[in-house]
Motif scaffolding. Structure first.
Motif, mmCIF file in Angstrom:
data_model
loop_
_atom_site.group_PDB
_atom_site.id
_atom_site.type_symbol
_atom_site.label_atom_id
_atom_site.label_comp_id
_atom_site.label_asym_id
_atom_site.label_seq_id
_atom_site.Cartn_x
_atom_site.Cartn_y
_atom_site.Cartn_z
ATOM 1 N N GLU A 67 0.834 -1.208 0.000
ATOM 2 C CA GLU A 67 0.000 0.000 0.000
ATOM 3 C C GLU A 67 0.864 1.250 0.000
ATOM 4 O O GLU A 67 0.607 2.197 -0.759
ATOM 5 N N LYS A 68 1.889 1.241 0.825
ATOM 6 C CA LYS A 68 2.776 2.399 0.916
ATOM 7 C C LYS A 68 3.523 2.624 -0.399
ATOM 8 O O LYS A 68 3.671 3.767 -0.857
ATOM 9 N N ARG A 69 3.976 1.545 -1.044
ATOM 10 C CA ARG A 69 4.703 1.693 -2.308
ATOM 11 C C ARG A 69 3.812 2.314 -3.392
ATOM 12 O O ARG A 69 4.246 3.190 -4.142
ATOM 13 N N VAL A 70 2.572 1.822 -3.483
ATOM 14 C CA VAL A 70 1.667 2.365 -4.493
ATOM 15 C C VAL A 70 1.413 3.849 -4.238
ATOM 16 O O VAL A 70 1.472 4.675 -5.154
ATOM 17 N N ILE A 71 1.138 4.195 -2.987
ATOM 18 C CA ILE A 71 0.871 5.597 -2.648
ATOM 19 C C ILE A 71 2.099 6.456 -2.913
ATOM 20 O O ILE A 71 1.998 7.547 -3.497
ATOM 21 N N ASP A 72 3.273 5.983 -2.517
ATOM 22 C CA ASP A 72 4.507 6.746 -2.737
ATOM 23 C C ASP A 72 4.768 6.961 -4.221
ATOM 24 O O ASP A 72 5.165 8.055 -4.644
ATOM 25 N N ARG A 73 4.540 5.938 -5.030
ATOM 26 C CA ARG A 73 4.776 6.071 -6.463
ATOM 27 C C ARG A 73 3.753 6.990 -7.115
ATOM 28 O O ARG A 73 4.088 7.754 -8.026
ATOM 29 N N CYS A 74 2.518 6.921 -6.660
ATOM 30 C CA CYS A 74 1.512 7.871 -7.157
ATOM 31 C C CYS A 74 1.927 9.301 -6.831
ATOM 32 O O CYS A 74 1.787 10.208 -7.666
ATOM 33 N N LYS A 75 2.432 9.515 -5.624
ATOM 34 C CA LYS A 75 2.861 10.860 -5.221
ATOM 35 C C LYS A 75 4.057 11.328 -6.040
ATOM 36 O O LYS A 75 4.132 12.501 -6.432
ATOM 37 N N GLN A 76 4.990 10.427 -6.316
ATOM 38 C CA GLN A 76 6.139 10.798 -7.148
ATOM 39 C C GLN A 76 5.686 11.220 -8.544
ATOM 40 O O GLN A 76 6.142 12.229 -9.088
ATOM 41 N N ILE A 77 4.767 10.441 -9.115
ATOM 42 C CA ILE A 77 4.258 10.760 -10.447
ATOM 43 C C ILE A 77 3.469 12.072 -10.416
ATOM 44 O O ILE A 77 3.539 12.878 -11.352
ATOM 45 N N SER A 78 2.739 12.304 -9.320
ATOM 46 C CA SER A 78 1.901 13.501 -9.230
ATOM 47 C C SER A 78 2.713 14.794 -9.247
ATOM 48 O O SER A 78 2.182 15.855 -9.568
ATOM 49 N N LEU A 79 3.992 14.717 -8.910
ATOM 50 C CA LEU A 79 4.849 15.904 -8.930
ATOM 51 C C LEU A 79 5.258 16.292 -10.345
ATOM 52 O O LEU A 79 5.707 17.418 -10.587
ATOM 53 N N LEU A 80 5.100 15.360 -11.292
ATOM 54 C CA LEU A 80 5.549 15.608 -12.667
ATOM 55 C C LEU A 80 4.385 15.817 -13.632
ATOM 56 O O LEU A 80 4.599 16.232 -14.770
ATOM 57 N N PHE A 81 3.159 15.518 -13.188
ATOM 58 C CA PHE A 81 1.977 15.658 -14.033
ATOM 59 C C PHE A 81 0.957 16.576 -13.360
ATOM 60 O O PHE A 81 0.935 16.703 -12.140
ATOM 61 N N LYS A 82 0.104 17.145 -14.177
ATOM 62 C CA LYS A 82 -0.958 17.989 -13.625
ATOM 63 C C LYS A 82 -2.098 17.150 -13.065
ATOM 64 O O LYS A 82 -2.730 17.513 -12.074
ATOM 65 N N LEU A 83 -2.385 16.007 -13.706
ATOM 66 C CA LEU A 83 -3.496 15.152 -13.312
ATOM 67 C C LEU A 83 -3.101 13.695 -13.442
ATOM 68 O O LEU A 83 -2.468 13.309 -14.425
ATOM 69 N N ILE A 84 -3.487 12.885 -12.452
ATOM 70 C CA ILE A 84 -3.240 11.440 -12.487
ATOM 71 C C ILE A 84 -4.575 10.718 -12.315
ATOM 72 O O ILE A 84 -5.340 11.005 -11.385
ATOM 73 N N LEU A 85 -4.862 9.803 -13.232
ATOM 74 C CA LEU A 85 -6.048 8.953 -13.160
ATOM 75 C C LEU A 85 -5.582 7.517 -12.931
ATOM 76 O O LEU A 85 -4.843 6.971 -13.733
ATOM 77 N N PHE A 86 -6.008 6.924 -11.825
ATOM 78 C CA PHE A 86 -5.517 5.608 -11.417
ATOM 79 C C PHE A 86 -6.667 4.606 -11.417
ATOM 80 O O PHE A 86 -7.658 4.769 -10.717
ATOM 81 N N ILE A 87 -6.537 3.558 -12.237
ATOM 82 C CA ILE A 87 -7.489 2.461 -12.289
ATOM 83 C C ILE A 87 -6.875 1.275 -11.543
ATOM 84 O O ILE A 87 -5.830 0.769 -11.961
ATOM 85 N N PRO A 88 -7.460 0.815 -10.455
ATOM 86 C CA PRO A 88 -6.847 -0.297 -9.716
ATOM 87 C C PRO A 88 -6.916 -1.609 -10.491
ATOM 88 O O PRO A 88 -7.908 -1.907 -11.158
ATOM 89 N N GLY A 89 -5.847 -2.386 -10.410
ATOM 90 C CA GLY A 89 -5.796 -3.680 -11.078
ATOM 91 C C GLY A 89 -6.099 -4.812 -10.114
ATOM 92 O O GLY A 89 -6.274 -4.598 -8.906
ATOM 93 N N ASN A 90 -6.129 -6.022 -10.626
ATOM 94 C CA ASN A 90 -6.422 -7.181 -9.774
ATOM 95 C C ASN A 90 -5.269 -7.530 -8.847
ATOM 96 O O ASN A 90 -5.416 -8.379 -7.958
#
Length: 328
Positions: free
Chosen positions: A71-94
């Motif tokens: 959970e922490k890795r996914v959140i951390d990576r989303c936050k890292q990506i969010s610093l480089l993009f204006k908008l992030i759309l995340f679809i959860p996988g299985n």
């Protein structure tokens, strides 16, 4: 249907998208992807993440500590990506931990939105609709992996029918049949985002040494092709999915992992890649016309592959002008 506030300003007329999927916790590829993003940051607008950033297995007992680390890795990576993009759309996988299917109670960052049976208004005239998860995988009538969060196709179809996406479909359908002037017709373009792709799309065939499996979802295709959703279908500009690692590609092109590139069936996939049909013949070849103008399989980042596309507003309608492949 309630009017949703746009993320970008209403006068936005062009956007650059980057699409990643199926990282499966491959740190090397994630780091390479981030380096690419830093080099191109000035032109980046929207990052679409189509699921399986992690390797959570819902059919196994997972230690609490391991789940929390994922959970922490996914959140951390989303936050890292969010610093480089204006908008992030995340679809959860299985392979995402369960917490990512409860988007209403999870706030990662102000510009990160989890879509699962929900929609997001990107800007005036452009809407993203997303649904995560997958159905069970079947090969030669035998289940080869568990679906999550859907145990059956019926579960998936019922979920779609009770979602915000159904409300959007009803809104378009009622608008198309009402007595309004042509100038008032809705010109929205919809980007339809899923983890699992539609059944019998050439982007959801899985190639094996001696046979080909069709791993897409019947429920997803049935939902999109339902007579009451014809207006929604007319608004979909592009359908993007991940999940099926072996069938990466789009339009008439086909990309495969190097280790399976010699399989003879690849020649067949080269012919009509990205098309859809409701029927296949005895050899597994689609026999009907495609139902979407553009279906793309955007995985797998774990194999060093991701895609980008550019959208532009021409008159009142958003259209895809460019779609490109990238290897890390």
């Amino acid at each position: 249907m309630e009017e949703e506030k746009s993320f970008f300003k209403d006068d936005t007329n062009s956007l650059n998208f980057v699409v990643i999927s199926d990282l499966h916790n491959n740190k090397e590829m994630f780091d390479k992807f981030m380096e690419w993003c830093k080099v191109h940051q000035e032109i980046l607008d929207v990052c679409i993440m189509l699921g399986d950033m992690e390797n959570y297995f819902h059919n196994r007992k997972m230690e609490t500590r391991d789940v929390e680390e994922m959970e922490k890795r996914v959140i951390d990576r989303c936050k890292q990506i969010s610093l480089l993009f204006k908008l992030i759309l995340f679809i959860p996988g299985n392979h995402e931990p369960p917490m990512f299917y409860h988007a209403s109670s999870l706030q990662i960052s102000d510009n990160v939105f989890i879509l699962h049976g929900s929609i997001k208004k990107i800007c005036e005239g452009l809407i993203a609709a997303g649904v995560g998860g997958c159905i069970p995988g079947v090969s030669r009538k035998q289940k080869i992996f568990k679906g999550y969060p859907f145990n059956t196709e019926v579960d998936f179809f019922n979920f779609l029918q009770s979602s915000q996406i159904e409300k959007l479909a009803q809104y378009y359908q009622s608008s198309s049949t009402s007595s309004i002037s042509e100038s008032q017709l809705i010109d929205d373009a919809v980007i339809f985002l899923t983890h699992d792709g539609p059944v019998h799309s050439l982007t959801t065939f899985s190639m094996n040494e001696d046979h080909i499996d069709s791993l897409g979802s019947v429920a997803l295709s049935k939902f999109l092709l339902h007579s009451s959703h014809s207006s929604l279908l007319n608004h979909i500009e592009i359908l993007l999915h991940g999940h099926t690692h072996e069938s990466v590609g789009f339009f008439g092109e086909h990309i495969v992992a190097q280790e399976i590139a010699e399989i003879e069936q690849v020649q067949y996939f080269d012919q009509k890649f990205g098309e859809y049909s409701t029927n296949i013949d005895e050899e597994g070849v689609p026999t009907e016309k495609p139902f979407l103008p553009f279906t793309a399989n955007c995985c797998s980042l774990t194999l060093g592959y991701f895609t980008t596309f550019f959208m532009k507003k021409i008159e009142k309608r958003w259209i895809v002008e460019e779609f490109s492949e990238h290897f890390l």
